[in-house]
Every structure is written in C-alpha cells, then in structure tokens.
Scaffold this active site. Structure first.
Site, PDB file in Angstrom:
ATOM      1  CG  ASP A 114      -2.640   4.213  -1.584  1.00 19.89           C
ATOM      2  OD1 ASP A 114      -3.336   4.129  -2.604  1.00 19.89           O
ATOM      3  OD2 ASP A 114      -2.643   3.331  -0.697  1.00 19.89           O
TER       4      ASP A 114
ATOM      5  CG  ASP B 154      -6.110   1.040  -1.202  1.00 20.69           C
ATOM      6  OD1 ASP B 154      -5.203   1.884  -1.048  1.00 20.69           O
ATOM      7  OD2 ASP B 154      -6.132  -0.056  -0.598  1.00 20.69           O
ATOM      8  NE  ARG B 155      -3.921   4.058   3.053  1.00 20.64           N
ATOM      9  CZ  ARG B 155      -3.441   4.213   4.261  1.00 20.64           C
ATOM     10  NH1 ARG B 155      -2.961   5.386   4.631  1.00 20.64           N
ATOM     11  NH2 ARG B 155      -3.415   3.200   5.120  1.00 20.64           N
TER      12      ARG B 155
ATOM     13  CG  ASP C  51      -2.787  -0.329  -2.602  1.00 25.97           C
ATOM     14  OD1 ASP C  51      -2.711   0.802  -2.081  1.00 25.97           O
ATOM     15  OD2 ASP C  51      -3.462  -1.253  -2.100  1.00 25.97           O
TER      16      ASP C  51
ATOM     17  CB  SER D 193      -0.957  -0.042   1.189  1.00 23.06           C
ATOM     18  OG  SER D 193      -1.860   1.012   1.091  1.00 23.06           O
ATOM     19  CG  HIS D 194       0.200   3.686   3.289  1.00 22.02           C
ATOM     20  ND1 HIS D 194      -0.687   2.648   3.423  1.00 22.02           N
ATOM     21  CD2 HIS D 194       0.731   3.886   4.504  1.00 22.02           C
ATOM     22  CE1 HIS D 194      -0.700   2.258   4.689  1.00 22.02           C
ATOM     23  NE2 HIS D 194       0.152   2.985   5.357  1.00 22.02           N
TER      24      HIS D 194
ATOM     25  CE  LYS E 194      -7.578   2.090   2.005  1.00 23.22           C
ATOM     26  NZ  LYS E 194      -7.363   0.818   2.668  1.00 23.22           N
TER      27      LYS E 194
HETATM   28  C1  G16 Z   1      -5.160  -0.476   5.429  1.00 28.95           C
HETATM   29  C2  G16 Z   1      -6.573  -0.918   5.555  1.00 28.95           C
HETATM   30  C3  G16 Z   1      -7.423   0.223   6.011  1.00 28.95           C
HETATM   31  C4  G16 Z   1      -6.878   0.818   7.280  1.00 28.95           C
HETATM   32  C5  G16 Z   1      -5.447   1.222   7.062  1.00 28.95           C
HETATM   33  C6  G16 Z   1      -4.749   1.738   8.306  1.00 28.95           C
HETATM   34  O1  G16 Z   1      -5.067   0.447   4.396  1.00 28.95           O
HETATM   35  O2  G16 Z   1      -7.059  -1.412   4.337  1.00 28.95           O
HETATM   36  O3  G16 Z   1      -8.713  -0.256   6.179  1.00 28.95           O
HETATM   37  O4  G16 Z   1      -7.618   1.921   7.672  1.00 28.95           O
HETATM   38  O5  G16 Z   1      -4.719   0.113   6.608  1.00 28.95           O
HETATM   39  O6  G16 Z   1      -4.533   0.702   9.156  1.00 28.95           O
HETATM   40  P1  G16 Z   1      -3.615   0.843  10.417  1.00 28.95           P
HETATM   41  O7  G16 Z   1      -4.133   2.029  11.177  1.00 28.95           O
HETATM   42  O8  G16 Z   1      -3.805  -0.460  11.132  1.00 28.95           O
HETATM   43  O9  G16 Z   1      -2.202   1.086   9.943  1.00 28.95           O
HETATM   44  P2  G16 Z   1      -4.032   0.253   3.236  1.00 28.95           P
HETATM   45  O10 G16 Z   1      -4.266   1.420   2.324  1.00 28.95           O
HETATM   46  O11 G16 Z   1      -2.695   0.270   3.923  1.00 28.95           O
HETATM   47  O12 G16 Z   1      -4.360  -1.089   2.660  1.00 28.95           O
END
Ligand code: G16
Length: 542
Positions: free
Chosen positions: A276, A280-281, A278, A112-113, A375
């Site tokens: 971000d 989704d954000r 991937d 992800s990010h 998302k």
């Molecule tokens: C993931 C989850 C999200 C979550 C985020 C933050 O996002 O898919 O639902 O809100 O992590 O999680 P944490 O607070 O546990 O770091 P992504 O975009 O990283 O896949």
C-alpha cells in the site's frame, strides 16, 4: 535562534486508528501541521539531544511538512534528525530505523492506503522508541495538548536538500539524510533464506509485485530484483509518485484489480503481491487463488518455522478482533497462546515488547512480526516466498492442505464508505442498544448465541479499551462484527466483517460469497444497514 510562534488550538486533531489523517487542504491551513507536531513534541520527555526519525510515503505535501518538522525539531532541542533520502521512508523501514539507531521516536508522514494529491489525504503519525505506533496513553496526551496549545517553536533556517545523502546542520541540530532502503534490506536478509528463494527463481519461479505507485517501489526493486534476482519488470508501478499515479494505493481486490486479473489469467506468474501507500499492508494472490489476509496470517504462522528467523518456533500469535479465527486454530495446534486485540497495530506493541507473541496480523491486510513494531508488507511477501521456495508447492496446494488440516474460515469485509456521520452513529447506537435482547434470537436460519461490544484489557499493562466493535456470534461458529473505521477522512465508513467456519470434512472449496449469503442477510436485518445508510450494497468488498 529559536522563534516562538503564537497559535490557537484546532479542535479536530484527535489521532484516529493510525495517527491524524485529514485532507491535504486541512493540513495546509496556517499552523495546522505545526500545532500537531508541537503537541507531539510537548508530550515527548527527554528529547534534549535525542534522535528523531522523520520520513513519509512520498505523497503530496510530504516534503513541505518534513522541512517544517526539521526546523521545529531543532527548536525543540532534538540532537539529531534522521530523514530518508527524498523524504522517503516506508512505515516498516521507519520502525526499523527508530530501533536500529536508538531514536526516541519518529514522525511518519502518511495517510497509508488513502489516495494522495492536492485534494486528497495526508497524515502524521508518531511512533515511540520501540518503533511502534504511540499507544493510546500517548495519543490521548497529544490530543489533550492540541486543545490548549498556544505556541509552536521553530528556527530560522533554509530548507535542507532532501535529495542528497549526508549530514547537515539546522540550528544546533544535526540532520542525517540516509539511504531509505539499505538498513531495511539488510534486516530482511537476516530473517529469510534468500538462497532458497534464489534457487526457486533459478528453477523458473516467477512473480508480479505491484507497488501501486507508492513507497515500496525502491524497496521491492532492491530486494526482489537486485538481491533475489527476479526478472526486471517483476516490480510494477515501482516509482513513488505524489498522487500514486491517480491510483488508490490500497492493496485489495478492488484497487489492485489488474494484479488480480493477471493472477486469475492463463499468463499468471507463480505468485502475486502488492503493497500500500506506506508499505505496511500486503495483498497475496497465488496463481488462481486469492488468500484473504486472515488466512495469510494463519498460513504464515503455520509454516513460519521454515524461515531462519522463526526456526525455533513462535512465542504466540495475535490478531485484531475482526480478523477471522483461522490463526486461532494454528495457535492451538502449535500449543502457543493466541491474543485478540482491538483494531490498530498499536495494540500489538506491548505483546511484542513483552515477548508474548512473535507474529501478528489483521484482516485489513497487515501482517508482521517482532522484527519491527509495525506491520510490514514486504516482510509478508518474503515470508511467503521463503515458505513456497522451501515447500516447492504452489499457493493453491498450500492453501488446500491448510484448510484440509484446520478447516476454513470463509471471510469477507463489506465497507460502506462516505456515510453521513449521524447515520453511521445512529446505526451503531441502535445496534448497541439491541445487544441485550439478541441472544437466542433467530435471524433467518441463524441463531444468535452471544452479542457484545468488544472491550480489551491489555494483558501487559492492564489498560482497558472499550467500545471496540459490536460482535454478534451465532451458533455453529459464524460471526458478524460491526465497527466504524478510524482511518477515513470524509464522513464515516461502516465496516461489516462476515465470517463462517467450515470444519474439516465440510465444504472447503466453495465460493466465499455463496457461503456468506445468510450472514449478509442477517447483517442487514440486525443493523438496518439499508434503512440507516440508504445504500443497497457495499462500496468495497474485500
Ligand atoms: C490502520 C491501522 C491498522 C488498522 C487499519 C484499519 O492501517 O494501522 O491497524 O487495521 O488502519 O483501520 P480502520 O478499520 O479503523 O480503518 P493503516 O495501513 O491505514 O495504517
């Protein structure tokens, strides 16, 4: 010919908030990725002849793991693997492809990010047939399997050419390399009023979109520049790079500061957005105004009916617990249900499948709807564009009108990154132990009304998820939430979520930090952040 490779378990393969995330060097250990992928395949029923989607965000190590996963899928009896050209599929596009092609599930290779590169992060996530992240029952089964795995299966086969669209055979399985963008772009055209957006652009409406060197570049260029007609160059950092150009592809005010500075400058276009690693954000910034993810959810929900897909109204709204209650007021005004879930998109899946909600969102910059089960960064951008094009209003004016109608939830998240795990666990343990004594206690000018550790009971399947974050609610509607991130890869990240509600008629146009001063002091006094972590201030404020 199927080859059985003996292996021994790794004890650190428990999926976190969003799949298994580790340093690339961890994934490069012999058998590490293979063990996890085999554990996924071992818990997937009915895979014989089924279709599996594989794609990733293009980060370092993506192509290597795709080749391994394709051979393993062939050995495990899948009938077809669909993979994006170049190994690329954004997370929402992968979710769409799983649904559209009736796949049994998908492997999404992304952290992800988190940053990418040889010494940075990699990840593997499994999504189920509805296109959404595997729920906890499945991730628990995968983890259990990682602990007693003794072999993984593969076939002898050459690497496939990921760059060329078309069909190949690997063992007895078909591999289809597809255009990663086409199906997703077509879906977006069915949801939004592209003509209204084109008319606004023709009338001079401008935007800047920062892909952050990550996966959304090709999607954003196709949709924003080719199909909608924004000027060439609207999409910045549009080439997906293995190390994201050295950037941290997290669309927040710290990592997308160039976009932020542009949007606050006299040269700002009408609208700014970023996505971000991937895809989704999302980050939304109007000319001269940053929209928090929590406010964005509320404003999108309040105006969604201006887009064709949501013309008949929303069935309900869901938000993660740490997300501000701004959307709750919209749900109340619309007379629709509101759901509060733990952090993690996987918790929205049941509500979406059951038709109980249409729009979901999280403070962590994720918003999406029932069009897929992830998302979706570009979806949020397009819904904003659709709304602005129909209302013919700047973001600033829309935001002010929204707050004047619903009141404003001033909100910030403070992250303390790379904290020693014991220190973070100690802080949370002490906080949890203090909960029973907190109600009634004065902290500076604030008084604690209630305090608990959030437990979620899924209204669809009745499953319970406990210990999802400590909530401290104050008289007057302010709130602090403490939880540890489930997506980091080094040490622990403490997240402190601060929220203050200012009702209609109150001070609606103040600076957020000024409005949160008492809450910031209260957070330290209640949790002993400095004492436990040794930190004077957070690493990231969003
Ligand atoms: C993931 C989850 C999200 C979550 C985020 C933050 O996002 O898919 O639902 O809100 O992590 O999680 P944490 O607070 O546990 O770091 P992504 O975009 O990283 O896949």
């Amino acid at each position: 010919m199927i080859r059985t490779v003996p292996t021994t378990p790794f004890t650190d393969q428990k999926p976190g908030t969003s799949g298994l995330r580790k340093k690339v060097t961890v994934f490069q250990q012999p058998n590490y990725a293979e063990n996890f992928i085999q554990s996924v395949f071992d818990v997937v029923d009915d895979k014989a002849g089924a279709t599996l989607v594989i794609g990733g965000d293009g980060r370092y190590h993506n192509r290597e793991v795709i080749q391994v996963a394709v051979r393993m899928a062939a050995a495990n009896g899948f009938g077809t693997v669909i993979v994006g050209q170049g190994g690329i599929l954004s997370t929402p596009a992968a979710s769409n492809i799983i649904r559209q092609y009736g796949a049994i599930g998908g492997l999404i290779l992304s952290a992800s990010h988190n940053p990418g590169g040889p010494t940075e992060d990699f990840g593997i996530k499994y999504n189920i047939a509805n296109g959404g992240p595997a729920p906890e029952t499945v991730t628990d089964a995968i983890q259990a399997r990682t602990l007693d795995i003794d072999r993984w299966l593969t076939v002898e086969a050459e690497d496939i050419d990921l760059n060329v669209i078309g069909e190949r055979r690997v063992g007895d399985m078909t591999v289809r390399v597809i255009d990663p963008v086409a199906d997703y772009a077509a879906l977006m055209e069915t949801l939004f009023d592209f003509d209204a957006i084109r008319a606004a652009i023709a009338g001079g409406f401008t935007m800047a979109f920062d892909s952050m060197g990550a996966v959304t570049g090709p999607y954003a260029r196709e949709i924003l520049e080719n199909r909608l007609g924004f000027a060439a160059g609207t999409v910045r950092n549009g080439e997906p790079l293995e190390d994201f150009g050295g950037h941290h592809p997290d669309p927040n005010l710290v990592h997308a500061h160039e976009l932020y500075e542009l949007m606050m400058s006299p040269d700002a276009p009408d609208f700014g957005a970023a996505s971000d690693g991937d895809g989704d954000r999302n980050l939304i910034i109007g000319r001269g105004v940053y929209v928090t993810p929590s406010d964005s959810l509320a404003m999108l929900a309040a105006n969604a009916a201006l887009a064709p897909a949501y013309r008949d109204g929303l069935k309900g709204i869901a938000r993660s617990m740490p997300t501000s209650a701004a959307a709750d007021r919209v749900a109340e005004a619309l007379g629709i249900p509101m759901f509060e879930t733990p952090t993690g998109w996987k918790f929205f899946g049941n509500l979406l499948d059951a038709g109980r909600v249409t729009i979901c969102g999280e403070e962590s910059a994720g918003t999406g709807s029932d069009h897929v089960r992830e998302k979706d960064g570009l979806w949020a951008v397009l819904l904003w564009l659709n709304i602005l094009a129909v209302k013919r209003q700047p973001v600033m004016e829309l935001a002010r009108e929204h707050w004047a109608r619903f009141g404003r939830n001033y909100y910030a998240r403070h992250d303390y990154e790379g904290v020693a795990t014991e220190a973070a666990d100690g802080l949370m343990a002490q906080l949890r132990a203090s909960l029973p004594g907190l109600p009634g206690r004065a902290v500076g000018p604030l008084t604690v009304q209630a305090a608990d550790d959030f437990t979620y009971i899924d209204p669809v399947d009745g499953s319970t998820s406990a210990r999802q974050g400590v909530r401290i609610l104050f008289e007057g509607g302010s709130r602090i939430v403490f939880r540890l991130s489930g997506t980091g890869t080094s040490g622990a990240t403490l997240r402190v979520y601060l929220e203050r509600y200012e009702a209609v008629g109150g001070d609606l146009l103040a600076e957020t930090p000024d409005m949160l001063v008492d809450l910031i002091a209260a957070a330290d006094s209640l949790a002993g952040i400095r004492a436990h972590t040794g930190r004077e201030k957070p690493d990231v404020v969003t």
